[in-house]
Design a protein around this motif. Structure first.
Motif, mmCIF file in Angstrom:
data_model
loop_
_atom_site.group_PDB
_atom_site.id
_atom_site.type_symbol
_atom_site.label_atom_id
_atom_site.label_comp_id
_atom_site.label_asym_id
_atom_site.label_seq_id
_atom_site.Cartn_x
_atom_site.Cartn_y
_atom_site.Cartn_z
ATOM 1 N N LEU A 61 -12.106 6.377 -0.275
ATOM 2 C CA LEU A 61 -13.441 5.814 -0.409
ATOM 3 C C LEU A 61 -14.323 6.319 0.727
ATOM 4 C CD1 LEU A 61 -12.244 2.148 -1.043
ATOM 5 C CD2 LEU A 61 -12.724 3.896 -2.777
ATOM 6 N N GLU A 121 -6.945 -4.595 -7.466
ATOM 7 C CA GLU A 121 -7.615 -4.446 -6.180
ATOM 8 C C GLU A 121 -9.015 -3.924 -6.435
ATOM 9 O OE1 GLU A 121 -5.313 -2.441 -3.027
ATOM 10 O OE2 GLU A 121 -3.698 -2.351 -4.511
ATOM 11 N N THR A 122 -9.992 -4.431 -5.723
ATOM 12 C CA THR A 122 -11.371 -3.990 -5.908
ATOM 13 C C THR A 122 -11.960 -3.499 -4.589
ATOM 14 O OG1 THR A 122 -12.249 -6.226 -5.572
ATOM 15 C CG2 THR A 122 -11.737 -5.580 -7.826
ATOM 16 N N TYR A 123 -12.814 -2.491 -4.700
ATOM 17 C CA TYR A 123 -13.452 -1.885 -3.538
ATOM 18 C C TYR A 123 -14.875 -1.492 -3.917
ATOM 19 C CZ TYR A 123 -8.530 -1.292 -2.201
ATOM 20 O OH TYR A 123 -7.213 -1.499 -1.923
ATOM 21 N N ARG A 124 -15.630 -1.040 -2.907
ATOM 22 C CA ARG A 124 -16.954 -0.485 -3.122
ATOM 23 C C ARG A 124 -17.097 0.786 -2.294
ATOM 24 N NH1 ARG A 124 -21.939 -4.797 -3.469
ATOM 25 N NH2 ARG A 124 -21.649 -5.249 -5.691
#
Length: 308
Positions: free
Chosen positions: A186, A255-258
Motif C-alpha cells: 500500500l 482485512e481492510t485498508y486504504r
C-alpha cells in the motif's frame, strides 16, 4: 441548451425502439434537443462511442447498459467536463446502486435533468488494457482471485434470467478452493504477505444485492478501499458472509485498508476483473486512484431539516 448523447448496449436492453422513444420523449419534455444516439458493439463496449460524443461537443452522456458499459464510457470521459448519466440496464449496476440511481428510466433520466453534478474518483489499473486499447479503469472496483473467478464462470444467460443471484450459484461451486499466497503493498510501504482467496480494490463499498463489503468507502474521498479475503473453508465463508451482512464479526476472514496506490502480487496467475468485466489473468494487479476525474449526474441531495 443542454446537449446529450445516449450510448446503448443492445445486449442489455430488451426493446431498443421503445427505450429510445422513452428517453428522447423525456428529454424533449425538459426542453433538451434530440440526443446523439450511439450503440455499442461486441468489438467496442462504448469507448469509441464516448469519443464520438465528446468530439460532438455534448454536455451529458447517458449510458444505457451495465457496469461494463459505464466503465468503457467513463474511461473516455474521465478528465473532461462532460457529465456521465446512468440509466441502469445491466445485472449489477453497482455504481448506480451505490449512488442511489434506480432502474426506473424516467427517474434515471430525471437525475440528469434536475439532479446534481458530483465529481468522483476513478481507479486506474496499470497494464490492464481493454479490447479497444484503452487503459483499464474502474468506477466501482477491481479484483483478483475469487471474485473474478465467479464472474468468469457466470453465463450471460443465467445473469439475464436470475440477475445477481446467478453469481451466488457460480460462487458456491468455488468456495472450497484453496487460498493462494499473495503480497499486498500500500502506497509503497512494506509488503503484507497473506494466503488469500481474493483481493478487492474498491472505489465504492456495496456489492451485488446491496451487500456492504466496505461501508466506509466513498467515491469522492481520494482513496481506494482494499479488502483482503482470507477464508480457509466453507465455515469461514459463512462467518465472513454473516459478518459482512450484519456489519459485525468475520474480521479474521476480512482485512481492510486504504491507499492511493495498491500493488497485489501472486506466485501464480490469477483471474482479474474490472467493474464486473473479466480481463486477462496475471500474477499482479496494480491500481491507483485518479481523484475527482469523472463528472457524474447524481440525485439531488436532500437538504437537512430546518433548525427548530
Amino acid at each position: 441548451m443542454t446537449t446529450s448523447a445516449v450510448i446503448v448496449n443492445p445486449a442489455k436492453v430488451v426493446d431498443l425502439d421503445e427505450r429510445r422513444e422513452e428517453i428522447c420523449g423525456l428529454l424533449a419534455e425538459a426542453g433538451w434537443p434530440e440526443p446523439l444516439w450511439l450503440t455499442t458493439t461486441p468489438e467496442d463496449p462504448g469507448c469509441g462511442m464516448a469519443v464520438q460524443a465528446v468530439e460532438a461537443g455534448v454536455d451529458v452522456v447517458f449510458t444505457c447498459g451495465g457496469d461494463g458499459t459505464v466503465m468503457a464510457v467513463a474511461s473516455v470521459l474521465a478528465g473532461t467536463d462532460v457529465a456521465l448519466a446512468l440509466v441502469p440496464s445491466g445485472t449489477g449496476n453497482l455504481l448506480a446502486t451505490n449512488l442511489g440511481v434506480t432502474r426506473d428510466v424516467r427517474a434515471a433520466v430525471d437525475v440528469a435533468i434536475r439532479g446534481d453534478r458530483r465529481r468522483i474518483d476513478v481507479g486506474i489499473v496499470d497494464g490492464a488494457d481493454t479490447s479497444t486499447g484503452h487503459p483499464g479503469t474502474f468506477t466501482v472496483m477491481a479484483g483478483m482471485g475469487f471474485d473474478a473467478e465467479l464472474l468468469d464462470a457466470t453465463p450471460d444467460t443465467a445473469k439475464r434470467r436470475f440477475g445477481w443471484l446467478a453469481y451466488v450459484a457460480a460462487g458456491a461451486r468455488r468456495l472450497r478452493r484453496k487460498r493462494v499466497p499473495m503480497r499486498i503493498r500500500l502506497d509503497g510501504g512494506r509488503w503484507l504477505r497473506r494466503r488469500a482467496r481474493s483481493v478487492l480494490v474498491a472505489n465504492v463499498g456495496r456489492l451485488q444485492g446491496g451487500i456492504p463489503l466496505l461501508p466506509d468507502a466513498e467515491p469522492d474521498d481520494g482513496w481506494l478501499d482494499v479488502a483482503v479475503l482470507t477464508p480457509r473453508d466453507l465455515t469461514d465463508w459463512v462467518r465472513l458472509g454473516w459478518g459482512v451482512i450484519m456489519r459485525r464479526g468475520g474480521r479474521r476472514q476480512l482485512e481492510t485498508y486504504r491507499a492511493r496506490k495498491v500493488e497485489v502480487h501472486s506466485d501464480r496467475e490469477q483471474a482479474r476483473e474490472l467493474d464486473g468485466d473479466v480481463v486477462a489473468p496475471a500474477r499482479m494487479l496494480v491500481a491507483r486512484i485518479s481523484p475527482g476525474a469523472l463528472l457524474l449526474c447524481v440525485p439531488r441531495a436532500i437538504p437537512p431539516p430546518p433548525a427548530v
